[in-house]
Every structure is written in structure tokens, then in C-alpha cells.
Design a protein around this motif. Structure first.
Motif, short mmCIF file in Angstrom:
data_model
loop_
_atom_site.label_atom_id
_atom_site.label_comp_id
_atom_site.label_asym_id
_atom_site.label_seq_id
_atom_site.Cartn_x
_atom_site.Cartn_y
_atom_site.Cartn_z
N SER A 246 32.77 69.68 41.95
CA SER A 246 31.54 69.49 42.73
C SER A 246 31.50 68.07 43.27
CB SER A 246 30.33 69.71 41.82
OG SER A 246 30.34 68.72 40.80
N ARG A 247 30.58 67.83 44.16
CA ARG A 247 30.43 66.47 44.72
C ARG A 247 30.02 65.48 43.63
NH1 ARG A 247 31.28 66.50 50.69
NH2 ARG A 247 31.09 68.69 51.16
N ALA A 248 29.23 65.95 42.67
CA ALA A 248 28.80 65.05 41.60
C ALA A 248 30.01 64.61 40.77
CB ALA A 248 27.77 65.74 40.71
N GLN A 249 30.93 65.56 40.52
CA GLN A 249 32.13 65.20 39.77
C GLN A 249 33.05 64.30 40.59
OE1 GLN A 249 33.28 69.19 38.72
NE2 GLN A 249 32.42 69.01 36.65
N LEU A 250 33.03 64.49 41.90
CA LEU A 250 33.82 63.61 42.78
C LEU A 250 33.30 62.16 42.65
CD1 LEU A 250 35.98 63.42 45.09
CD2 LEU A 250 34.10 63.73 46.69
N ALA A 251 31.98 62.03 42.67
CA ALA A 251 31.36 60.70 42.53
C ALA A 251 31.69 60.10 41.17
CB ALA A 251 29.85 60.81 42.72
N ASP A 252 31.74 60.94 40.17
CA ASP A 252 32.07 60.52 38.82
C ASP A 252 33.49 59.92 38.76
OD1 ASP A 252 30.83 60.56 36.39
OD2 ASP A 252 31.94 62.34 35.68
N LEU A 253 34.42 60.59 39.41
CA LEU A 253 35.80 60.11 39.39
C LEU A 253 35.99 58.88 40.28
CD1 LEU A 253 38.35 63.00 39.01
CD2 LEU A 253 37.10 61.70 37.33
N GLU A 254 35.21 58.83 41.36
CA GLU A 254 35.22 57.61 42.19
C GLU A 254 34.82 56.42 41.32
OE1 GLU A 254 35.83 57.22 45.72
OE2 GLU A 254 35.59 55.07 45.39
N ALA A 255 33.77 56.61 40.53
CA ALA A 255 33.29 55.53 39.65
C ALA A 255 34.37 55.15 38.63
CB ALA A 255 32.01 55.96 38.95
N LEU A 256 35.05 56.15 38.10
CA LEU A 256 36.11 55.88 37.13
C LEU A 256 37.25 55.09 37.79
CD1 LEU A 256 37.58 56.26 34.42
CD2 LEU A 256 38.37 58.49 35.26
N TRP A 257 37.61 55.53 39.01
CA TRP A 257 38.70 54.84 39.73
C TRP A 257 38.31 53.38 40.00
CZ3 TRP A 257 39.77 51.89 43.86
CH2 TRP A 257 41.11 51.75 44.20
N GLN A 258 37.07 53.19 40.48
CA GLN A 258 36.61 51.83 40.80
C GLN A 258 36.60 50.96 39.54
OE1 GLN A 258 36.22 50.52 43.72
NE2 GLN A 258 36.23 52.36 44.98
N HIS A 259 36.18 51.55 38.42
CA HIS A 259 36.15 50.82 37.16
C HIS A 259 37.55 50.33 36.79
CE1 HIS A 259 35.09 49.71 33.10
NE2 HIS A 259 36.01 50.54 32.62
N ARG A 260 38.52 51.24 36.87
CA ARG A 260 39.90 50.86 36.54
C ARG A 260 40.41 49.78 37.47
NH1 ARG A 260 43.32 56.44 36.37
NH2 ARG A 260 42.80 57.20 34.29
N LYS A 261 40.10 49.94 38.77
CA LYS A 261 40.60 48.99 39.77
C LYS A 261 40.00 47.59 39.56
CE LYS A 261 42.70 47.96 43.74
NZ LYS A 261 44.15 48.09 43.95
N ARG A 262 38.69 47.56 39.25
CA ARG A 262 38.04 46.26 38.99
C ARG A 262 38.73 45.55 37.84
NH1 ARG A 262 32.69 49.71 39.28
NH2 ARG A 262 32.39 49.66 41.54
N LEU A 263 39.02 46.30 36.77
CA LEU A 263 39.68 45.69 35.62
C LEU A 263 41.07 45.19 36.00
CD1 LEU A 263 38.71 48.17 32.73
CD2 LEU A 263 37.67 45.96 33.29
N ALA A 264 41.79 46.00 36.80
CA ALA A 264 43.15 45.62 37.19
C ALA A 264 43.14 44.39 38.08
CB ALA A 264 43.83 46.78 37.91
N ILE A 265 42.17 44.34 39.00
CA ILE A 265 42.07 43.20 39.94
C ILE A 265 41.73 41.92 39.17
CG2 ILE A 265 40.51 42.25 41.71
CD1 ILE A 265 41.96 44.11 43.32
N MET A 266 40.79 42.02 38.22
CA MET A 266 40.42 40.84 37.44
C MET A 266 41.60 40.39 36.58
SD MET A 266 36.37 41.31 36.52
CE MET A 266 36.36 42.99 35.94
N ASP A 267 42.32 41.38 36.07
CA ASP A 267 43.51 41.10 35.27
C ASP A 267 44.56 40.34 36.08
OD1 ASP A 267 44.12 41.62 32.62
OD2 ASP A 267 45.72 43.01 33.23
N ASP A 268 44.57 40.57 37.39
CA ASP A 268 45.52 39.88 38.27
C ASP A 268 45.04 38.49 38.65
OD1 ASP A 268 47.21 42.03 38.29
OD2 ASP A 268 46.55 42.82 40.22
N GLY A 269 43.89 38.05 38.13
CA GLY A 269 43.46 36.68 38.39
C GLY A 269 42.44 36.51 39.50
N VAL A 270 41.68 37.55 39.77
CA VAL A 270 40.63 37.47 40.80
C VAL A 270 39.28 37.45 40.08
CG1 VAL A 270 39.58 38.71 42.74
CG2 VAL A 270 42.06 38.76 42.42
N THR A 271 38.36 36.61 40.55
CA THR A 271 37.02 36.58 39.96
C THR A 271 36.10 37.53 40.74
OG1 THR A 271 37.21 34.34 39.12
CG2 THR A 271 34.97 35.13 39.52
N LEU A 272 35.45 38.42 40.02
CA LEU A 272 34.43 39.29 40.62
C LEU A 272 33.10 38.86 40.01
CD1 LEU A 272 36.12 42.83 40.36
CD2 LEU A 272 36.32 41.14 42.19
#
Ligand code: UD1
Ligand code: CA
Length: 457
Positions: A246-272
Motif C-alpha cells: 500500500s502507499r502507507a507501506q511505501l512511505a514506511d520504507l521510504e522512511a527506513l531508506w532515508q534513516h539508513r542513508k542519513r546514518l551512512a552520510i553522517m558516517d562518511d563525515g557529513v554534519t546533518l
């Protein structure tokens, strides 16, 4: 990336499979009716990229000898999304077992292990899949291994029952389960690895005597059992094995993807400064010591070098931004833009298809479209490039060390030479020579006393 809770629940005795070769089949023939969309489900996007591309990339990272995607007739855009990998067409959707069967012709005489993935379970990690494959390859007399998960709410999933030694006893689909069986929370993620040797014959032996009259892939373990082969069970993390229905589950996975990406980007030395409000695209690249303020959104195709500052509420897509540049707050950077070192784009400035050269500035309220702004030039407050005449777009080329006065309009095509100085409020329709001072506005007239009585009091 988060640590994955992979807990093999048996310690399999060491025995390697005779043929170690991997093929991947991605099931994507489902129409996804609950998405209520004219687009096939797997083309809905996560981080700006179709779901099917996420799972395809993960599959590619396993370096299999083949990746076959099962689609239904008419899904040409899915076929294009997975190209150059082949697709197989499932004529009617008669269940997951039938879907795998549709890929057999394309699979050919494959004797290694076959990994079945779902196009709508896009965020499963490479680590989890490797754990599944390794468990299977090391297991004794395993025909298949299923990836299970503990679901907070098992509704809709097949329930998993294990034997005393941890191998699979049976999978019971929700619609075929009795009340007791439905209480079980260990469920089938649907992802499974199996022996390719003899697979075609075994798939033929799957029947459809069940509540849904479907050919269930989850009946394969029963077929293996008839041939004295067991099925292994390994547990994966529920969060990453979530599917999209469903669209709600799509939004859920978008949030999960963004969460992982934020952690990876910060891990690479970027300040958010406020990670939860920063949104990335699948291909966003950001260099070290770059600082990103709250509520910044990255569209596709953005590359940012080291030591850049992106201030709050900026929206950036299709741009390359070099070291030392400062963007925003409230800047909009559109595709085909390059911003060179130490340049500054300030608040309420829109930049499109433009080359902003080293140290140039456009600090407030402006539009720079189809343009070059030379090194160390200053594009004043409220100035705009008039790039569109209602028919075609034209270019504005501004040299180095130019001053474009506030509220100027540069009617393109136009070229302004190095060192020129354009007085505020000018509307320019002709090229300007280098080092020229140009005033292109009506002169100020002041009529003494004439204002009296003009405004009703
Ligand atoms: C299936 C499993 C169930 C598991 C669940 C996890 C079977 C019988 N059941 O349930 O145990 O808990 O996944 O989500 O396997 N597809 C085709 N062709 C078909 C049917 C499905 O390509 O004829 C594809 C779908 O596009 C989807 C995937 O297979 O990507 C799973 O299909 P879906 O109908 O969601 O699975 P369920 O039968 O609900
Ligand atoms: Ca499903």
C-alpha cells in the motif's frame, strides 16, 4: 548501516554444496491492486528510484550468474527498468510457485542455488541475503532455506513451523491456517534459496489444493521432504524484510531508506544539523565536512564536494557544488547547474542550467537560468536573467568581476564583458563591453511641490 539481527537457530554441520553458483529470480508479476495506481507496483519509487532497481542492485552485489525478473504481460516499463537483465513472463498469476516456474525456461539447465526475491520487498540487505545463502550452502542435505522473521503482527503472512533440529516442518498460509496456527508469530518473509538441480521437476509437483487455489512456492519444502531433503530456516530482521502493498507501506520504507542513508552520510563525515528533516535521493553524493542545515531536500543527481555549507530549507537537484560554496537558506538549485568553489547562492535565489564560477555571488532574491556568472561577479538583489521569450530559451553570459546592480533584468541572448558595471534597475537588451558602466533606466525627475493633494487624506 544497522547491525542485523541474524540468528541462525541451528549450527549446521559443515558440508558444501557440490555446485556453488547463484541465480536470482525476482518475482514482480503482481499488479499491486492495493496501491490503486496505473503504475506497476515495483515502479513506485523509494528515494526517487523504482523499488525494482533497489532490489536489482542488491541482487547484483551478490554477483550471481543470472538475474531473472518475472513480470506479467504488458509490463514493458518494468522490463526496461531491469534491462539488460532478462525477464520472464508469467501469463496468469497463479501463485508464487507458478511465478518461479515461469522463469525456468530462462534459467536453463542451472545446477547451482536459486535465490527467490520479491520486487516489493526492496530493502533487504546484502548481509541478510549472504547469511541466507551461506546457511543453505553449509547445511546438511538442505533442498531449500527460507528466510523467516518475527512479525509484531503476523496477519497476512505464512506461518513457520520448525522441527526440533530447527529445520522447517511446514509453512501454513494465513488462509489455510487454523486458529492455533494463526497465533504463531514466526512468519515467512517469502525470500528463499533452493537447489536449482531438479527444480523444474519439483515445481511441476506442486499442486493447488489450498484455500486460494494457487500454486504456492511454500509447498516446495514438502516436495523436497519427499526426496529426503530438509529445508533450513534462518531469521532476518523484520524491519528490512517489510514489503510494500500500500502507499502507507511505501512511505514506511521510504522512511527506513532515508534513516539508513542519513546514518551512512553522517558516517562518511557529513554534519546533518537535523537529520530527520534531510531527504536524500538514491544517488546523492556528499563530501566530508560539508554541513547541511535543517529541512534540506536533495533530488536526483546531486554531487557535493567537501566543506560546502547548505543552509536550511534549500532544494537541490541535478547539481554539482564544489568546495567552499555556501547555498541557502531557502535556495533552489535546479538541474544542469555547476557551482564552483567558494561561490555563494543566498536566500530566494533560483538557479537553473547555469555555471556559477569561482567566488561569484547571488545572495538575495533572483533568477539565474541558462546562464554563466563569471568568477567573483556579483548578481545583485532582485536581478534576473530573462531567458524565455515565450518561444525559446536564450543564454546570458556574464564575465568575471562584473557587478549586476539590484533589480536588473538581463534580456537574453546577452553577453556582458569582464569588469562591467550595470547600474541598479537596468533593463538590458544589448551586449555590454568589458569595463563599461551601463545605466539603462529612466532618469529620476523630481517636481518640487507637485505631490501636494495627490493622496486623498
Ligand atoms: C507470500 C508467501 C507467504 C509470505 C508472504 C510474504 C506464498 C504462497 N506465500 O504471500 O508465505 O508470508 O509472501 O510477503 O508464497 N507474485 C507473482 N506471481 C504470482 C503471485 C505473486 O509474481 O502469481 C509475486 C508478487 O508480485 C510479489 C510476490 O510474488 O512480489 C509475493 O506475492 P504476494 O501475493 O504478495 O504473496 P502472498 O501470497 O501474499
Ligand atoms: Ca504480499
Amino acid at each position: 548501516m544497522s547491525n542485523l539481527a541474524i540468528k541462525p537457530n541451528i549450527t549446521p554441520p559443515k558440508m558444501t554444496k557440490s555446485v556453488k553458483d547463484l541465480a536470482v529470480i525476482i518475482l514482480a508479476a503482481g499488479k499491486g491492486t492495493r496501491m490503486k495506481s496505473s503504475l506497476p507496483k515495483v515502479l513506485h519509487k523509494i528515494a526517487g528510484e523504482p523499488m525494482i532497481r533497489h532490489i536489482l542492485k542488491t541482487a547484483e552485489s551478490l554477483k550471481p550468474s543470472k538475474i531473472i525478473t518475472v513480470i506479467s504481460e504488458g509490463m514493458d516499463d518494468v522490463k526496461a527498468a531491469v534491462a539488460p537483465h532478462p525477464t520472464a513472463i508469467q501469463k496468469q498469476q497463479r501463485g508464487t510457485g507458478d511465478a518461479v516456474k515461469s522463469a525456468i525456461a530462462e534459467l536453463g539447465d542451472f545446477k547451482g542455488q536459486v535465490l527467490v526475491l520479491y520486487g516489493d520487498v526492496p530493502l533487504v540487505s546484502k548481509d541478510t541475503l549472504e547469511a541466507l545463502i551461506n546457511h543453505h550452502r553449509l547445511g546438511k542435505d538442505l533442498g531449500a532455506t527460507v528466510l523467516a522473521m518475527a512479525a509484531p503482527d503476523p496477519t497476512g503472512y505464512g506461518r513457520i513451523f520448525q522441527n526440533g533440529d530447527g529445520t522447517l516442518n511446514r509453512i501454513v498460509e494465513e488462509k489455510d491456517a487454523n486458529d492455533d496456527e494463526r497465533l504463531v508469530r514466526l512468519v515467512n518473509s517469502g525470500l528463499m534459496v533452493m537447489e536449482g538441480d531438479g527444480l523444474a521437476d519439483r515445481l511441476e509437483r506442486i499442486g493447488n489444493k489450498n484455500a486460494q487455489k494457487e500454486f504456492y512456492l511454500v509447498d516446495l519444502p514438502t516436495i523436497f521432504k519427499e526426496d529426503d531433503l530438509a529445508t533450513g530456516v534462518i531469521r532476518g530482521d523484520f524491519t528490512e524484510l517489510k514489503g510494500v502493498n500500500s502507499r502507507a507501506q511505501l512511505a514506511d520504507l521510504e522512511a527506513l531508506w532515508q534513516h539508513r542513508k542519513r546514518l551512512a552520510i553522517m558516517d562518511d563525515g557529513v554534519t546533518l544539523l537535523d537529520p530527520h528533516t534531510t531527504y536524500f535521493a538514491a544517488d546523492t553524493k556528499i563530501g566530508r565536512d560539508t554541513i547541511i542545515g535543517p529541512s534540506v531536500i536533495f533530488g536526483p543527481n546531486v554531487e557535493i564536494e567537501d566543506n560546502v555549507e547548505i543552509r536550511a530549507f534549500s532544494h537541490i537537484e541535478g547539481a554539482k557544488i564544489k568546495s567552499g560554496a555556501t547555498i541557502g537558506p531557502f535556495a533552489r538549485i535546479r538541474p544542469d547547474t555547476v557551482i564552483e568553489q567558494d561561490a555563494r547562492i543566498g536566500n530566494f535565489v533560483e538557479v537553473k542550467n547555469a555555471h556559477i564560477k569561482e567566488g561569484a555571488k547571488a545572495n538575495h532574491l533572483g533568477y539565474i537560468g541558462d546562464a554563466e556568472l563569471g568568477a567573483h561577479s556579483n548578481f545583485g538583489c532582485g536581478a534576473i536573467t530573462v531567458n524565455y521569450d515565450g518561444q525559446k530559451k536564450s543564454k546570458t553570459i556574464i564575465g568575471d568581476n562584473v557587478m549586476i546592480g539590484s533589480n536588473s533584468s538581463l534580456i537574453a541572448p546577452i553577453e556582458i564583458g569582464n569588469g562591467a558595471y550595470i547600474a541598479a534597475g537596468s533593463t538590458l537588451s544589448k551586449d555590454v563591453e568589458q569595463d563599461a558602466l551601463v545605466i539603462a533606466r529612466a532618469e529620476t525627475k523630481s517636481l518640487a511641490g507637485k505631490a501636494k493633494g495627490k493622496l486623498k487624506s
